[in-house]
Structure formats: structure tokens, C-alpha cells
Design an enzyme around this catalytic site. Structure first.
Site, PDB file in Angstrom:
ATOM      1  N   ALA A 144       0.838  -1.208   0.000  1.00  0.00           N
ATOM      2  CA  ALA A 144       0.000   0.000   0.000  1.00  0.00           C
ATOM      3  C   ALA A 144       0.870   1.254   0.000  1.00  0.00           C
ATOM      4  CB  ALA A 144      -0.938  -0.003   1.205  1.00  0.00           C
ATOM      5  N   LEU A 147       2.584   1.774  -3.293  1.00  0.00           N
ATOM      6  CA  LEU A 147       1.613   2.238  -4.292  1.00  0.00           C
ATOM      7  C   LEU A 147       1.363   3.732  -4.148  1.00  0.00           C
ATOM      8  CD1 LEU A 147      -0.620   1.770  -6.457  1.00  0.00           C
ATOM      9  CD2 LEU A 147      -2.164   1.240  -4.541  1.00  0.00           C
ATOM     10  N   TYR A 148       1.094   4.180  -2.939  1.00  0.00           N
ATOM     11  CA  TYR A 148       0.785   5.593  -2.742  1.00  0.00           C
ATOM     12  C   TYR A 148       1.982   6.475  -3.074  1.00  0.00           C
ATOM     13  CZ  TYR A 148      -3.214   3.516  -0.393  1.00  0.00           C
ATOM     14  OH  TYR A 148      -4.331   2.775  -0.099  1.00  0.00           O
ATOM     15  N   ARG A 149       3.174   6.037  -2.766  1.00  0.00           N
ATOM     16  CA  ARG A 149       4.364   6.811  -3.118  1.00  0.00           C
ATOM     17  C   ARG A 149       4.539   6.866  -4.641  1.00  0.00           C
ATOM     18  NH1 ARG A 149       4.502   9.717   1.291  1.00  0.00           N
ATOM     19  NH2 ARG A 149       5.658   8.821   3.014  1.00  0.00           N
TER      20      ARG A 149
END
Length: 187
Positions: A144, A147-149
Site C-alpha cells: 500500500a 503504491l501511494y508513493r
């Protein structure tokens, strides 16, 4: 696997599946999942609601995501608003699409479903910014967080505690819209 846009009614029709995926992905207890069912059912009527789902060839739910425009009086928005500096409130919460849930069943993780869901949601999203919260984890090993980075999310709050959850969370944000994808080089 196919990625589809869901209407509020589509999500409500599959609410049992949504809650099951949510529970698997987050590792929450059954009693907490029952409470989430009610929250999710009310979220579909919020302004700017957008939802997507990843379905197997047989129509089974492998993942889903949804969000809406945040505003005063909404629990999550108000928790984050109180914790942010006034300048950050103006910057991030004035015209904000909140990614409320983004989950993929653990056996289906690592195949790009979460990235496809997030891209689709953020492409459909209204607002100038988008925010989300995720449990704190090792950024090098957490799918997660990685992914966000990759999507350009930055830290707004770290080790933040929401009432009723003992785990610390990161609150992350990024500007909208997403940049257009870079076309592949010509050969």
C-alpha cells in the site's frame, strides 16, 4: 480480470462481497466489519461519490475502491481537519476528494489491481486535491505504501490515531488531476 466503474447501487448490491474483501485486506474483527457495513451504505450517497471494482472472469470481487468529496461534518474529514495546521487545512481540505477505501483480496495483491483501481478513482475524482489514510507500515515492504508513493502522495500526518482504532495511521495527499500517462517511446 476486469476493472469496472460502480454506481452507488452496484456497490450496495455487492455489499456483502465488499465487506468480505475489506475484512480480508485489513484483518479486522467480525464485529468491526458489521459496523463498517452501515458506514459504507451511507457513504454511497455523499457528494462526488465514485467507485470501482476489480472482477474476476467469473464475476467474483477481487478488489474495490471508492471515495467522495470531503467536507465539514464528515467524521474522517473533521478528525484530519483538527490535526492539521490552518495553512494545511486550506491547502488540502478546501476542495478534496477523499479516497475512503481501496482494497484488494490478499491472494490477488501484487498484480497491479490496486494501482488500476487507484488510477481509475483519481481520474474520475472531482476536487483539487485527494487525501487518504493508511495504517503505518514499513514503506519498503508495504504494498500500500509503495503504491501511494508511486502515485506521488506526500505525508500530511504521520503516526496519527483515529478515535476507536489503536493503530497509528499516515494521512497522505496529492494534487489532482493526475498527469496524463507518458506515451511509450517510438521504436
Amino acid at each position: 480480470m476486469r476493472l469496472v466503474r460502480w454506481t452507488p447501487d452496484d456497490l450496495l448490491r455487492r455489499l456483502d462481497d465488499v465487506v468480505a474483501v475489506y475484512g480480508e485486506a485489513m484483518g479486522y474483527r467480525a464485529d468491526l466489519l458489521e459496523a463498517r457495513r452501515g458506514y459504507i451504505a451511507t457513504h454511497v450517497r455523499r457528494p462526488g461519490f465514485r467507485a470501482v471494482a476489480s472482477l474476476t472472469a467469473e464475476g467474483h470481487l477481487a478488489g474495490f475502491g471508492y471515495g467522495y468529496l470531503g467536507g465539514p461534518g464528515q467524521w474522517w474529514h473533521d478528525q484530519v481537519w483538527r490535526a492539521l495546521h490552518p495553512d494545511a487545512r486550506r491547502r488540502w481540505l478546501t476542495d478534496c476528494f477523499e479516497v475512503v477505501e481501496l482494497h484488494v483480496r490478499p491472494p490477488a495483491q501484487g498484480h497491479g489491481l490496486g494501482a488500476g483501481q487507484l488510477r481509475a478513482l483519481l481520474t474520475m475524482a472531482e476536487g483539487a486535491t485527494t487525501l487518504l489514510s493508511t495504517p503505518e507500515a514499513d514503506e519498503q515492504t508495504s504494498r500500500a505504501w509503495r503504491l501511494y508513493r508511486r502515485f506521488g502522495f506526500v505525508d500530511l500526518l504521520r503516526d496519527f490515531h483515529f478515535p476507536g482504532d489503536e493503530r497509528p495511521f499516515g494521512v497522505l495527499g496529492r494534487d489532482l488531476p493526475l498527469p496524463a500517462p507518458t506515451p511509450p517511446p517510438r521504436s
